[in-house]
Write an enzyme that holds these catalytic residues in place. Sequence first.
Site, mmCIF file in Angstrom:
data_model
loop_
_atom_site.group_PDB
_atom_site.id
_atom_site.type_symbol
_atom_site.label_atom_id
_atom_site.label_comp_id
_atom_site.label_asym_id
_atom_site.label_seq_id
_atom_site.Cartn_x
_atom_site.Cartn_y
_atom_site.Cartn_z
ATOM 1 N N ASP A 191 4.580 6.391 -2.345
ATOM 2 C CA ASP A 191 4.414 5.149 -1.721
ATOM 3 C C ASP A 191 2.867 4.915 -1.718
ATOM 4 O O ASP A 191 2.356 3.745 -2.141
ATOM 5 C CB ASP A 191 4.975 5.247 -0.322
ATOM 6 N N SER B 214 4.094 2.388 5.870
ATOM 7 C CA SER B 214 3.194 3.356 6.472
ATOM 8 C C SER B 214 1.995 3.539 5.298
ATOM 9 O O SER B 214 0.842 3.669 5.564
ATOM 10 C CB SER B 214 3.810 4.537 6.933
#
Lengths: 404, 404
Positions: free
Chosen positions: A212, A154
């Site tokens: 991330d 994502s």
Amino acid sequence: MLSEVLLVSAPGKVILHGEHAVVHGKVALAVALNLRTFLRLQPHSNGKVDLSLPNIGIKRAWDVARLQSLDTSFLGEGKEEKPEQGDVTTPTPEQVEKLKEVAGLPDDCAVTKRLAVLAFLYLYLSICRKQRALPSLDIVVWSELPPGAGLGSSAAYSVSLAAALLTVCEEIPNPLKDGDCVNRWTKEDLELINKWAFQGERMIHGNPSGVDNAVSTWGGALRYHQGKISSLKRPPALQILLTNTKVPRNTRALVAGVRNRLLKFPEIVAPLLTSIDAISLECERVLGEMGEAPAPEQYLVLEELIDMNQHHLNALGVGHASLDQLCQVTRAHGLHSKLTGAGGGGCGITLLKPGLEQPEVEATKQALTSCGFDCLETSIGAPGVSIHSATSLDSRVQQALGGL
Amino acid sequence: MLSEVLLVSAPGKVILHGEHAVVHGKVALAVALNLRTFLRLQPHSNGKVDLSLPNIGIKRAWDVARLQSLDTSFLGEGKEEKPEQGDVTTPTPEQVEKLKEVAGLPDDCAVTKRLAVLAFLYLYLSICRKQRALPSLDIVVWSELPPGAGLGSSAAYSVSLAAALLTVCEEIPNPLKDGDCVNRWTKEDLELINKWAFQGERMIHGNPSGVDNAVSTWGGALRYHQGKISSLKRPPALQILLTNTKVPRNTRALVAGVRNRLLKFPEIVAPLLTSIDAISLECERVLGEMGEAPAPEQYLVLEELIDMNQHHLNALGVGHASLDQLCQVTRAHGLHSKLTGAGGGGCGITLLKPGLEQPEVEATKQALTSCGFDCLETSIGAPGVSIHSATSLDSRVQQALGGL
């Protein structure tokens, strides 16, 4: 507004060391995984915004005129009336509700799909609303990353979207010059990409750590410690096998299990977390040395650290029989593995030393595949978000993006 | 001098927690293993001392007159001329050399046999020399313990010899009263047995820690910390599977390996040893609670401690594929195991919770046997050195001791 096709890619991530310990204030090392998400953005003039996400079967189109007529002022709420260039807004729960209406997805739509569309709309409307008119765009995003495997898919999606939208809107210049195969943005531009990508991540994850999207933006290796993220200088690229056991896991339950074990046996588990912290720091030190002057002994140390941390993660209770099998199979081929991420199944990484014979690597991959695992040979310490020339992308990627 | 047959038994030991960590100043818990060494001592009048050790194929006889004529004054060297009752002498290297001459074993005799005979002669000559004349005795020692498996077989040998010789010489009274099946000596008498057994151990091992003979003497569970040995109050008896992987190991190399890892990665390994220490202390606490008020939850804690320590021992580098297999096989039956002792092969223990169905236990034993391992169902926390009536010993033991 640029009018050319943009081809952007962003890497996934793996946690090299420090998963779980990071929740308890210890250092984690996250590294960019050279399985990438590719995005093709093509400005067009048909008055539509097309979004195609072939991995998850999404193909949506919105009328630019309809989006234009929406009251999107909410995206600037809490900011000055005329936001400065580069202003990054944080969506409130109410704004998210409004976006869901705009998205117009059916009620039975899977959560992954819903969140992917929501993040896109949020980034498109927020980044492009500074344009005189919302642009008509055709966007395809395709990824080499398996979704929901803890590999930062994502974030790679948000990063590539933010980079492409900021570039097409000329909020940041296109760094790809004539004759370049690939190029990257400046530090300042990457910071802006990262900020917007973090907002995209928040749409998807609610309260992400920011690791991330940072890894996907900056590439290489990052150290995360108590909310602070810093890049390692000159991290080496390391060849690995990335193996997905395909055993589903419940990250929330695994994190709670470690917390419970810490509460139940504080005198046992606290020093264990200290030991994991020291593994991360030692790994950071060795990666720094490898960047300066690579030597075979450093790989032996990396292997020892991998082994010790895998045992430590087992002692924390986040192992799984499938991961034991993964370690055993690779060990039989002289290779060292650990779980990466939440554990309890999911993915493991296996270090491939330089000088390994390719038949040996193939035999290991074959053995892992025979266990029912998916196994890919790739690298970590990969470059962050990048912009590519059409001819530099391999035909598999070109085909996945619907032809260039 | 007593004239009746004495039947003595002494247990082996396993390390429950703290192996390797103990070398670095941490606590170890040693527990008496209910695999026992049995000794039959029969005074006779044929002028011979007969020693039979059927496990290792030893059958030796000495003329009492010849032994009597030896200058054994060396055994009292450094002591007053007329040693007090209970004086325990420590053999010097020179004394050991003299004993070797007395033993008269062939040069090609295996080290185990040589040391067993040496320890016997040392204890016989030292303990019995206070008698007006050396006694004529027939001694058979047979053990359920596999030798050289780290299960304290030499200590059980020394303890049973010391107890029987001290009793036959009336240095300590025979605690077995008419009608008793089994009995034990007083605390003071056990202390004397333990002191002499330690000297026997020194003949065999050179520089033993004293833990093995203490566990075999006192039984139950002992805590060893930086040279200090103390008994746990009321430790529970726990059913276990004892599995011998039969993989030979090099204790010295394993201990050196841990030391090297500690020197190489002090920040990683020192907290790991601290965590192991905390496991031993927590286990000691739980065993204490179980002695007071046993409850099923306590077994769950013991299992968690076993699992964590097994992972820690792996992280120290003293695991082995055979031990991984042992843990995996028992885990598949819902049981928890760890290595015991030096690791790198050798033995593992598996906790058997109360209420396990016997067919499940049998299935586990069968599965372990199929791996090529030897597997015995036994208990830990067993009684220390004991004296038995002939009728109370089962026929298998009676037969092994050459008939009673």
